[in-house]
Every structure is written in C-alpha cells, then in structure tokens.
Design a protein around this motif. Structure first.
Motif, PDB file in Angstrom:
ATOM      1  N   THR A  70      37.937  -2.219   8.602  1.00  0.00           N
ATOM      2  CA  THR A  70      36.728  -2.186   7.779  1.00  0.00           C
ATOM      3  C   THR A  70      37.072  -2.665   6.376  1.00  0.00           C
ATOM      4  OG1 THR A  70      36.005  -0.226   8.989  1.00  0.00           O
ATOM      5  CG2 THR A  70      34.860  -0.714   6.935  1.00  0.00           C
ATOM      6  N   ARG A  72      36.681  -3.152   2.409  1.00  0.00           N
ATOM      7  CA  ARG A  72      36.120  -2.355   1.321  1.00  0.00           C
ATOM      8  C   ARG A  72      35.868  -3.207   0.088  1.00  0.00           C
ATOM      9  NH1 ARG A  72      39.588   2.059  -0.465  1.00  0.00           N
ATOM     10  NH2 ARG A  72      41.348   1.020   0.497  1.00  0.00           N
ATOM     11  N   GLU A  76      41.265  -4.717  -0.489  1.00  0.00           N
ATOM     12  CA  GLU A  76      41.375  -3.396   0.127  1.00  0.00           C
ATOM     13  C   GLU A  76      40.569  -3.319   1.422  1.00  0.00           C
ATOM     14  OE1 GLU A  76      40.270  -0.510  -2.804  1.00  0.00           O
ATOM     15  OE2 GLU A  76      41.998  -0.983  -4.080  1.00  0.00           O
ATOM     16  N   ASP A  78      40.317  -0.696   5.348  1.00  0.00           N
ATOM     17  CA  ASP A  78      40.728   0.468   6.128  1.00  0.00           C
ATOM     18  C   ASP A  78      40.936   0.049   7.579  1.00  0.00           C
ATOM     19  OD1 ASP A  78      40.389   2.177   3.909  1.00  0.00           O
ATOM     20  OD2 ASP A  78      38.277   2.479   4.379  1.00  0.00           O
ATOM     21  N   SER A  91      44.400   3.430   4.718  1.00  0.00           N
ATOM     22  CA  SER A  91      43.707   2.673   3.677  1.00  0.00           C
ATOM     23  C   SER A  91      44.733   1.765   3.028  1.00  0.00           C
ATOM     24  CB  SER A  91      43.123   3.604   2.612  1.00  0.00           C
ATOM     25  OG  SER A  91      42.091   4.377   3.140  1.00  0.00           O
TER      26      SER A  91
END
Length: 152
Positions: A70, A72, A76, A78, A91
């Motif tokens: 995913t 962000r 960054e 996850d 993360s």
C-alpha cells in the motif's frame, strides 16, 4: 654489569606491558565498533514469538504477502512480510524509492526496528533477478513448509 641486566629486564617488561595494553585497547575498540555492525536475522515466526527491544536494529526476511503493498505517498509504503506461519506488518520509512524488483509474492529482507507491533524498515533488499532469493529467506520458508523451488 648487574645494573645493565636490570635495565634490560625493566625495558622488556615495559615493552610487554605496553603491548598488552595496546592489544586490550585494540580488542575493545573492535568490539565496540562491531556491536552495531552485527545485524541479526529473524523470521516473522521468530519475531512474533519474542519481540526484541525497540532500539534493536535487525533484519526481517520472508515473502511479501500478496495484495499487501500500500503506497502512502512519496517513497513510503506499507506491506506485510510472511513466512507462511506468521505475518508481520511493515512500514517502509527509508529515503530510497521502492526497488523495481520488489513485488508481491517475492522474497525480501527488510532492515530496521520493531516498534509497537510493526516493523519500521529503513532499508530493503530485494531479489536481483527472477530466480534469486536470499538464503536466509529460503531457510525460513523451508522450515515452515512454504518454500517452492522456482526451478521445479
């Protein structure tokens, strides 16, 4: 003449003491420099059984769970690392963009810290070709019965 032997003996003792002190200091400095350089490898199962201190830097390896990546924003993102028996949410908080070969279902090793039930990765190692998988990850997957040889 007796004074000369005594002086030589004293010099030898001084040299031996200086060498012993130097060796002790060198050993201490090497040990101090290596304490942060030794990164332990853990599997998701090992991490779920015993949580390390929050300030311990180590490597977590396994497969990137399907459907878990995913974004962000920025660099960054996850994802979840699994070894088939346990799953650890990760993360990525590093500065580099996601490696091109970092994909779901592939082996990876993340380096970072385990804090608050989540692994904070500051560095990622991804495969460098289609068949490569880190030895530690292969061993972990074999232990849990999840490993499938890509050549079969």
């Amino acid at each position: 003449m007796a004074g000369m032997k005594s002086l030589k003996k004293r010099r030898r003792i001084q040299v031996l003491v200086a060498a012993a002190v130097s060796l002790t200091v060198a050993t201490g400095l090497i040990g101090y420099s290596l304490r942060d350089g030794i990164n332990l490898y853990r599997s998701p199962t090992q991490l779920s059984e015993v949580a390390p201190p929050e300030d311990e830097y180590f490597q977590l390896g396994g497969l990137v769970k399907e459907g878990s990546i995913t974004d962000r924003g920025g660099v960054e993102f996850d994802f979840v690392i699994t070894d088939g028996a346990a799953e650890i949410p990760v993360s990525y908080v590093g500065r580099d963009p996601r490696p091109d070969l970092f994909t779901e279902g592939q082996g990876t090793i993340a380096k970072g810290y385990y804090r608050g039930g989540r692994f904070e990765a500051v560095d990622l190692l991804a495969k460098h070709d289609e068949t490569y998988m880190p030895r530690e990850v292969v061993d972990t997957l074999k232990e849990t019965g999840v490993y499938q040889d890509p050549n079969s």
